[in-house]
Structures are given as C-alpha cells and as structure tokens.
Design a protein around this motif. Structure first.
Motif, PDB file in Angstrom:
ATOM      1  N   ASP A   1       8.257  -4.697 -11.221  1.00  0.00           N
ATOM      2  CA  ASP A   1       7.191  -5.687 -11.060  1.00  0.00           C
ATOM      3  C   ASP A   1       6.528  -5.575  -9.684  1.00  0.00           C
ATOM      4  O   ASP A   1       6.500  -6.523  -8.912  1.00  0.00           O
ATOM      5  N   LEU A   2       6.023  -4.376  -9.390  1.00  0.00           N
ATOM      6  CA  LEU A   2       5.413  -4.095  -8.096  1.00  0.00           C
ATOM      7  C   LEU A   2       3.927  -3.814  -8.272  1.00  0.00           C
ATOM      8  O   LEU A   2       3.499  -3.311  -9.299  1.00  0.00           O
ATOM      9  N   ASN A   3       3.165  -4.126  -7.244  1.00  0.00           N
ATOM     10  CA  ASN A   3       1.726  -3.902  -7.280  1.00  0.00           C
ATOM     11  C   ASN A   3       1.347  -2.997  -6.117  1.00  0.00           C
ATOM     12  O   ASN A   3       1.180  -3.457  -4.989  1.00  0.00           O
ATOM     13  N   ASN A   4       1.244  -1.720  -6.395  1.00  0.00           N
ATOM     14  CA  ASN A   4       0.826  -0.754  -5.389  1.00  0.00           C
ATOM     15  C   ASN A   4      -0.699  -0.717  -5.388  1.00  0.00           C
ATOM     16  O   ASN A   4      -1.315  -0.150  -6.281  1.00  0.00           O
ATOM     17  N   LEU A   5      -1.303  -1.332  -4.377  1.00  0.00           N
ATOM     18  CA  LEU A   5      -2.767  -1.427  -4.314  1.00  0.00           C
ATOM     19  C   LEU A   5      -3.441  -0.062  -4.197  1.00  0.00           C
ATOM     20  O   LEU A   5      -4.608   0.074  -4.532  1.00  0.00           O
ATOM     21  N   SER A   6      -2.715   0.915  -3.722  1.00  0.00           N
ATOM     22  CA  SER A   6      -3.323   2.235  -3.514  1.00  0.00           C
ATOM     23  C   SER A   6      -2.801   3.288  -4.490  1.00  0.00           C
ATOM     24  O   SER A   6      -2.901   4.488  -4.224  1.00  0.00           O
ATOM     25  N   LYS A   7      -2.298   2.838  -5.622  1.00  0.00           N
ATOM     26  CA  LYS A   7      -1.829   3.767  -6.651  1.00  0.00           C
ATOM     27  C   LYS A   7      -2.969   4.715  -7.030  1.00  0.00           C
ATOM     28  O   LYS A   7      -4.107   4.302  -7.171  1.00  0.00           O
TER      29      LYS A   7
ATOM     30  N   ILE B   1      -4.486   6.844  -5.252  1.00  0.00           N
ATOM     31  CA  ILE B   1      -5.374   7.250  -4.150  1.00  0.00           C
ATOM     32  C   ILE B   1      -4.668   8.369  -3.406  1.00  0.00           C
ATOM     33  O   ILE B   1      -3.587   8.178  -2.850  1.00  0.00           O
ATOM     34  N   ASP B   2      -5.264   9.536  -3.421  1.00  0.00           N
ATOM     35  CA  ASP B   2      -4.649  10.718  -2.825  1.00  0.00           C
ATOM     36  C   ASP B   2      -5.158  10.895  -1.395  1.00  0.00           C
ATOM     37  O   ASP B   2      -6.020  11.734  -1.134  1.00  0.00           O
ATOM     38  N   ASP B   3      -4.644  10.077  -0.490  1.00  0.00           N
ATOM     39  CA  ASP B   3      -5.091  10.120   0.895  1.00  0.00           C
ATOM     40  C   ASP B   3      -4.044   9.444   1.759  1.00  0.00           C
ATOM     41  O   ASP B   3      -3.293   8.597   1.292  1.00  0.00           O
ATOM     42  N   ARG B   4      -4.023   9.807   3.019  1.00  0.00           N
ATOM     43  CA  ARG B   4      -3.141   9.135   3.969  1.00  0.00           C
ATOM     44  C   ARG B   4      -3.720   7.779   4.370  1.00  0.00           C
ATOM     45  O   ARG B   4      -2.995   6.814   4.550  1.00  0.00           O
ATOM     46  N   ASP B   5      -5.039   7.705   4.516  1.00  0.00           N
ATOM     47  CA  ASP B   5      -5.725   6.472   4.893  1.00  0.00           C
ATOM     48  C   ASP B   5      -6.207   5.768   3.633  1.00  0.00           C
ATOM     49  O   ASP B   5      -7.286   6.041   3.128  1.00  0.00           O
ATOM     50  N   VAL B   6      -5.384   4.869   3.122  1.00  0.00           N
ATOM     51  CA  VAL B   6      -5.650   4.252   1.823  1.00  0.00           C
ATOM     52  C   VAL B   6      -6.332   2.886   1.913  1.00  0.00           C
ATOM     53  O   VAL B   6      -6.989   2.459   0.966  1.00  0.00           O
ATOM     54  N   TRP B   7      -6.167   2.187   3.019  1.00  0.00           N
ATOM     55  CA  TRP B   7      -6.598   0.787   3.145  1.00  0.00           C
ATOM     56  C   TRP B   7      -8.033   0.575   2.676  1.00  0.00           C
ATOM     57  O   TRP B   7      -8.318  -0.287   1.850  1.00  0.00           O
ATOM     58  N   ASP B   8      -8.965   1.357   3.228  1.00  0.00           N
ATOM     59  CA  ASP B   8     -10.391   1.158   2.950  1.00  0.00           C
ATOM     60  C   ASP B   8     -10.807   1.601   1.550  1.00  0.00           C
ATOM     61  O   ASP B   8     -11.968   1.473   1.186  1.00  0.00           O
ATOM     62  N   LYS B   9      -9.880   2.103   0.777  1.00  0.00           N
ATOM     63  CA  LYS B   9     -10.166   2.524  -0.593  1.00  0.00           C
ATOM     64  C   LYS B   9      -9.577   1.541  -1.613  1.00  0.00           C
ATOM     65  O   LYS B   9      -9.508   1.839  -2.790  1.00  0.00           O
ATOM     66  N   THR B  10      -9.152   0.379  -1.124  1.00  0.00           N
ATOM     67  CA  THR B  10      -8.544  -0.630  -1.995  1.00  0.00           C
ATOM     68  C   THR B  10      -9.359  -1.919  -1.943  1.00  0.00           C
ATOM     69  O   THR B  10     -10.294  -2.056  -1.158  1.00  0.00           O
ATOM     70  N   ILE B  11      -8.952  -2.886  -2.742  1.00  0.00           N
ATOM     71  CA  ILE B  11      -9.592  -4.200  -2.767  1.00  0.00           C
ATOM     72  C   ILE B  11      -9.522  -4.892  -1.404  1.00  0.00           C
ATOM     73  O   ILE B  11     -10.355  -5.741  -1.089  1.00  0.00           O
ATOM     74  N   LEU B  12      -8.573  -4.519  -0.569  1.00  0.00           N
ATOM     75  CA  LEU B  12      -8.432  -5.143   0.749  1.00  0.00           C
ATOM     76  C   LEU B  12      -9.676  -4.954   1.608  1.00  0.00           C
ATOM     77  O   LEU B  12     -10.024  -5.815   2.418  1.00  0.00           O
TER      78      LEU B  12
ATOM     79  N   LEU C   1       0.852  -1.187   0.000  1.00  0.00           N
ATOM     80  CA  LEU C   1       0.000   0.000   0.000  1.00  0.00           C
ATOM     81  C   LEU C   1       0.894   1.245   0.000  1.00  0.00           C
ATOM     82  O   LEU C   1       1.302   1.731   1.044  1.00  0.00           O
ATOM     83  N   GLY C   2       1.224   1.720  -1.186  1.00  0.00           N
ATOM     84  CA  GLY C   2       2.011   2.939  -1.290  1.00  0.00           C
ATOM     85  C   GLY C   2       1.121   4.151  -1.027  1.00  0.00           C
ATOM     86  O   GLY C   2      -0.095   4.084  -1.179  1.00  0.00           O
ATOM     87  N   ARG C   3       1.718   5.213  -0.591  1.00  0.00           N
ATOM     88  CA  ARG C   3       0.946   6.441  -0.350  1.00  0.00           C
ATOM     89  C   ARG C   3       1.702   7.613  -0.960  1.00  0.00           C
ATOM     90  O   ARG C   3       2.621   8.157  -0.354  1.00  0.00           O
ATOM     91  N   ASP C   4       1.289   7.984  -2.161  1.00  0.00           N
ATOM     92  CA  ASP C   4       1.971   9.063  -2.870  1.00  0.00           C
ATOM     93  C   ASP C   4       1.800  10.406  -2.178  1.00  0.00           C
ATOM     94  O   ASP C   4       2.649  11.281  -2.302  1.00  0.00           O
ATOM     95  N   SER C   5       0.708  10.591  -1.442  1.00  0.00           N
ATOM     96  CA  SER C   5       0.464  11.879  -0.796  1.00  0.00           C
ATOM     97  C   SER C   5       0.973  11.909   0.646  1.00  0.00           C
ATOM     98  O   SER C   5       0.681  12.837   1.384  1.00  0.00           O
TER      99      SER C   5
END
Length: 136
Positions: free
Chosen positions: A98-104, A106-117, A38-42
C-alpha cells in the motif's frame, strides 16, 4: 511526538512553495496510501525530500523502525548512512504493497519536478540552491 498527527509529512527545508497547499491537496497527493514518497528506479536510493506517512500501524512501525537504525547505532552497519538509503532499507524490509511512489516510471535522478509535487513546490537541490528562483 509521532502519535499526535494522523498524517505526518516530511518536507526538506530547501523546498520552496509556489502556491498554497491544503489538507485536500495532500490527501489527493497521498492517494490515501500508507506511505507516499519519491522512489527512483534509475538511482540507487529514493529521494526523501517529501514523504507522507499514514499514522496507522504500518506508518508507526515504519517510523519506529527507521528511527531504530539511528537510535541503536545500527545505521553504521549499512553500506550508506544517509536518510534516503536507510529509508529504502526499511521500506524493502517491511515490503507492504500500500505504497504510493509519486515518481514511479520516471527514469531520472531528478524526479521531483516531474511529479504532482511540482504544481505546489520545488526542491532547491544541488545547483538549484545557488540560483535566484522567482515564484510568481
């Protein structure tokens, strides 16, 4: 040890599962990439409450390098010493595609609930730890 599992997964202890998740689901989530996270660009570092490592050469090198910072004490030479910061240092150092950033994107600090997880689990982080959460 690290080499006894082909697809090791790290899930924080404060994660609450909402429904059963199986190997097929995890393969779908990982998208068969070397590293799922879960990367967080922001934000200045990733969220390391959920990581899937493919234990090929890349995954093994990544895990060994990440642990190396702690085993050697080199972690204290970094600006921050927590797992997420060190994770990003190693991820950027190895710089594979070959990386999978699930939260690519997503412009937020709290990314978990905005992903498939979120379909399978929620991370009781921050103030959520103190709330009574009911899962039906």
């Amino acid at each position: 040890g690290v080499q006894t599992c082909a697809l090791p997964i790290w899930i924080d202890a404060d994660v609450l599962f909402k429904k059963e998740i199986n190997a097929k689901d995890l393969l779908k989530i990982s998208n068969k990439k070397n590293l799922t996270y879960l990367g967080r660009d922001s934000f200045w570092h990733s969220e390391c409450g959920f990581i899937i490592f493919k234990l090929n050469n890349y995954g093994a090198i990544f895990l060994h390098r990440w642990l190396w910072f702690y085993k050697t004490g080199r972690v204290i030479t970094l600006p921050e010493w927590h797992d997420s910061y060190v994770f990003d240092v190693v991820r950027k150092e190895l710089s594979l595609n070959d990386l999978n950033n699930l939260s690519k994107d997503i412009d937020d600090r709290d990314v978990w609930d905005k992903t498939i997880l979120f379909e399978y689990m929620t991370h009781l982080k921050g103030t959520l730890k103190n709330e009574n959460i009911e899962i039906n």
